[in-house]
Enzyme design. Sequence first.
Site, short mmCIF file in Angstrom:
data_model
loop_
_atom_site.label_atom_id
_atom_site.label_comp_id
_atom_site.label_asym_id
_atom_site.label_seq_id
_atom_site.Cartn_x
_atom_site.Cartn_y
_atom_site.Cartn_z
N ASP A 33 -49.93 -25.05 -0.96
CA ASP A 33 -50.69 -26.34 -0.65
C ASP A 33 -52.23 -26.39 -0.60
OD1 ASP A 33 -50.59 -28.81 1.35
OD2 ASP A 33 -52.10 -27.40 2.46
N TYR A 59 -60.93 -29.47 -1.09
CA TYR A 59 -61.08 -28.18 -0.48
C TYR A 59 -62.06 -27.55 -1.52
CZ TYR A 59 -56.81 -28.35 2.51
OH TYR A 59 -55.82 -28.80 3.38
N PRO A 119 -51.24 -22.53 12.24
CA PRO A 119 -50.38 -22.11 13.20
C PRO A 119 -51.01 -20.81 13.89
CG PRO A 119 -49.99 -21.14 10.91
CD PRO A 119 -50.77 -22.32 10.75
N LYS A 167 -56.64 -10.60 17.11
CA LYS A 167 -57.51 -9.87 16.71
C LYS A 167 -58.80 -9.92 17.36
CE LYS A 167 -58.58 -12.51 12.58
NZ LYS A 167 -58.42 -12.49 11.14
N THR A 222 -57.15 -14.52 3.73
CA THR A 222 -58.23 -13.71 2.96
C THR A 222 -57.99 -12.57 2.07
OG1 THR A 222 -59.29 -12.92 4.70
CG2 THR A 222 -59.90 -14.94 4.11
N GLN A 281 -52.57 -9.79 4.57
CA GLN A 281 -52.27 -10.84 5.43
C GLN A 281 -51.21 -11.93 4.96
OE1 GLN A 281 -56.38 -12.49 5.57
NE2 GLN A 281 -56.80 -11.83 7.57
N GLU A 315 -47.93 -10.03 5.81
CA GLU A 315 -47.51 -10.07 7.25
C GLU A 315 -47.08 -11.53 7.67
OE1 GLU A 315 -49.53 -9.45 11.56
OE2 GLU A 315 -50.89 -9.18 9.78
#
Length: 340
Positions: free
Chosen positions: A49, A54, A208, A217, A288, A292, A295
């Site tokens: 997406d 952007y 989310p 974090k 980034t 991540q 995960e």
Amino acid sequence: MEHRHLGHSGLMISEVTYGNWLTHGELVDGDRATACVRAALDAGITTFDTADVYAQGAAEELLGTALAGERRSALVIASKVCLPTGSGPNDRGLSRKHIVESCEASLRRLRTDYLDLYQAHRFDETTPLEETLIAFDDLVRQGKVLYLGVSEWTAPQIDAALTLVKDLGLRSRIVSNQPQYNMLWRVIEPEIVPLCLREGIGQLAFQPLAQGVLSGKYRPGQEPPAGSRATAGGRAPTFIGRVLGTPLLERVQDLVPLAADHGMSAAQLAIAWVLAQPGVSSVVAGATRPEQVTENAAAAGRPLDEAARKKVDEVLGDLVDRDPAKTAQMMAVKPAWRTA
């Protein structure tokens, strides 16, 4: 990676979508952006997406470069149009001129002949809805767009578009809605979700993790960790600053044991929670760093039972915002969890 139908359409999309808002072209460039996209592909993510606005086109360019060489039919590429992409009077909105020109520009930047999904990024009060829907329908007829959707539209706006599509006898219909949606921000639940469930429109939920806050974090009383979005360049600190606050951070830490009980990180719990909600087709998550992405992707296919969902409600309590009037106003309103 599990896949779901996008609403009642035949299009299958990955439960986790890779999004590049506030990352590609702002926090992530070149090889690092490509590494994140490669991690997404390796994790089984097939849906990507982005939007013309952007990083003013740079995000689309980076995504197009990163996906170059991949089998096009194996990918679902989504982009959006409406928000300003220049200083001219026609460089924004949902006029026929801007929709057609923006679509052509997105196709060039993404290095593709068609978009699987093209969404109206916001509602345009200044353009007749009929003009907008006919322009989108023409793109579908030309084969440049396969499916249509909206983002951050109110229930009445979506309903008006659905009615007009039928009245005009248009070939294409709205199959997706892309709203901000997470454990804290649930403003779509009272009105939009029931309408979309009835009309077969799937939710592509973004943010989310509430800009990373729900990952756990950020800890109360401590400085944001180095390298996080709160300390990064670009616009990211502005957005995340709207949701940081000690009461919220304390309660998020209370969710960490719940996540561990289910064999998940706090971030995975947040994604699994969204995927467990009615009408959600996919969760749009950015990153980034490649780890991540990995995960986030691991939260797919992880059912969350009713007891766990009730526990989330108990922990977050009055910090949850369910006011339907705030749909399409997320940039302007102060969420319930934001401290003064």
